[in-house]
Design an enzyme around this catalytic site. Structure first.
Site, PDB file in Angstrom:
ATOM      1  N   GLU A   6      14.069  -2.347 123.540  1.00  0.00           N
ATOM      2  CA  GLU A   6      15.086  -1.488 122.909  1.00  0.00           C
ATOM      3  C   GLU A   6      16.101  -1.031 123.953  1.00  0.00           C
ATOM      4  OE1 GLU A   6      12.445   1.538 121.476  1.00  0.00           O
ATOM      5  OE2 GLU A   6      12.131   2.392 123.448  1.00  0.00           O
ATOM      6  N   ASP A  55      17.204   9.183 126.034  1.00  0.00           N
ATOM      7  CA  ASP A  55      18.172   8.131 125.679  1.00  0.00           C
ATOM      8  C   ASP A  55      19.596   8.496 126.117  1.00  0.00           C
ATOM      9  OD1 ASP A  55      15.931   7.121 124.244  1.00  0.00           O
ATOM     10  OD2 ASP A  55      16.542   8.218 122.451  1.00  0.00           O
TER      11      ASP A  55
END
Ligand code: FUB
Length: 327
Positions: A209, A50
């Site tokens: 997401e 991420d």
């Protein structure tokens, strides 16, 4: 000719078969080893996912999730810095959930950061809530100014994770967040509060997401990850708008980023523009090579380009970043 299988012929056949298997096995291993060598290298030493990249001053910074545990149970965040996008220095822990928060202890995921009024505002997921922390330095230490989440678990549909902060040219700041649903809210001037009754749902088709928003030539781009991060098909798509608040129209065609060959699960990205140049890079994670999966992911950087209409060109995950200097 006599085709009868005598004992001698059977033994010879067995030997040939054995040698064939051995040769094929060795060739496959050699091929695999050479593919691994050719695979794009991670830029951060270790398993980090991420990645959120930004430029502050004359340095690039990456803020990642620490990987390596089933269920992503990490309880701290690190920061990395670089002068050229190739060599990265671990600046150490900038927020430790157990020590620095009173309301969450684990699942430290997917941060984002922005600078405003001389301070650095760090948004992150902790135990499926979204928090904010503040520091005078990009490398922390960051302090929790609220003593509670900015967006508590269960506030809206989906998971309260994956914050993205975008500060527009007029100084207005927007927070995008959510798994399953993409939500958006304007942050107050103080950057540590917002009106939750003003949250708008802007979920594009295919969204899962990892939202990321940027502006180029007056156009706003919303980019996000599709599929589950443990799925090799994990990939990045995008939509555009005339406003940071949408509506965003999804681009047709290939995803911006997806895995190829040994590179699997490429997604949850962020983007950076080299200051003063129309030169862009995408920073993303993929399964560790070799032997990775959705809990053991590595951070990579590849160039990202636009065509004359401003459409994002599909990224080649085998094209690695070369040294870039901020002037
Ligand atoms: O790293 C933990 C979670 O995995 C993130 O919050 C999601 O975006 C996915 O990458």
């Amino acid at each position: 000719m006599d085709f009868l299988l005598t004992d001698k012929r059977i033994t010879m056949f067995k030997w040939w078969f054995f040698i064939l298997l051995l040769t094929t096995g060795t060739m496959l291993h050699a091929q695999q080893a050479s593919d691994i060598l050719k695979a794009p290298k991670t830029v951060l030493a270790g398993v980090y996912a991420d990645p959120h990249i930004v430029v502050f001053g004359n340095k690039f910074y990456i803020y990642p999730t620490t990987d390596g545990s089933e269920g992503w149970m990490s309880d701290y965040f690190t920061c990395w810095s670089s002068k050229d996008l190739v060599k990265w220095k671990n600046e150490g822990t900038i927020l430790n959930l157990k020590k620095d928060l009173t309301w969450a202890t684990e699942r430290a995921w997917a941060p984002a950061i922005a600078q405003k009024n001389g301070k650095y505002y760090y948004y992150y997921s902790a135990d499926v809530n979204i928090g904010v922390a503040v520091s005078d330095q990009p490398t922390g230490p960051f302090k929790d100014p609220l003593g509670k989440p900015l967006i508590p678990k269960g506030s809206f549909k989906g998971q309260m994770i994956d914050p993205m902060v975008f500060v527009d040219d007029d100084g207005s700041a927007y927070l995008y967040f959510g798994q399953g649903n993409c939500n958006m809210v304007k942050l107050n001037e103080d950057m540590i509060s917002c009106d939750l009754s003003k949250v708008v749902v802007i979920t594009p088709q295919g969204y899962n997401e990892g939202p990321f928003v940027f502006k180029r030539k007056g156009k706003y781009y919303l980019t996000w990850s599709e599929y589950d991060t443990r799925d090799p098909r994990y990939s990045v798509a995008y939509a555009t708008s005339d406003s940071p608040m949408g509506p965003f129209v999804k681009a047709v065609g290939d995803p911006v980023l997806k895995g190829k060959g040994l590179v699997q699960g490429a997604g949850h990205h962020s983007l950076v523009q080299v200051p003063g140049r129309d030169e862009w890079y995408i920073v993303y994670h993929r399964f560790r090579i070799p032997d990775g999966n959705g809990y053991n992911r590595e951070t990579c950087i590849s160039p990202m380009r636009f065509d004359d209409h401003g459409d994002i060109q599909p990224v080649d995950v085998f094209e690695q970043v070369k040294s870039v200097k901020i002037k």
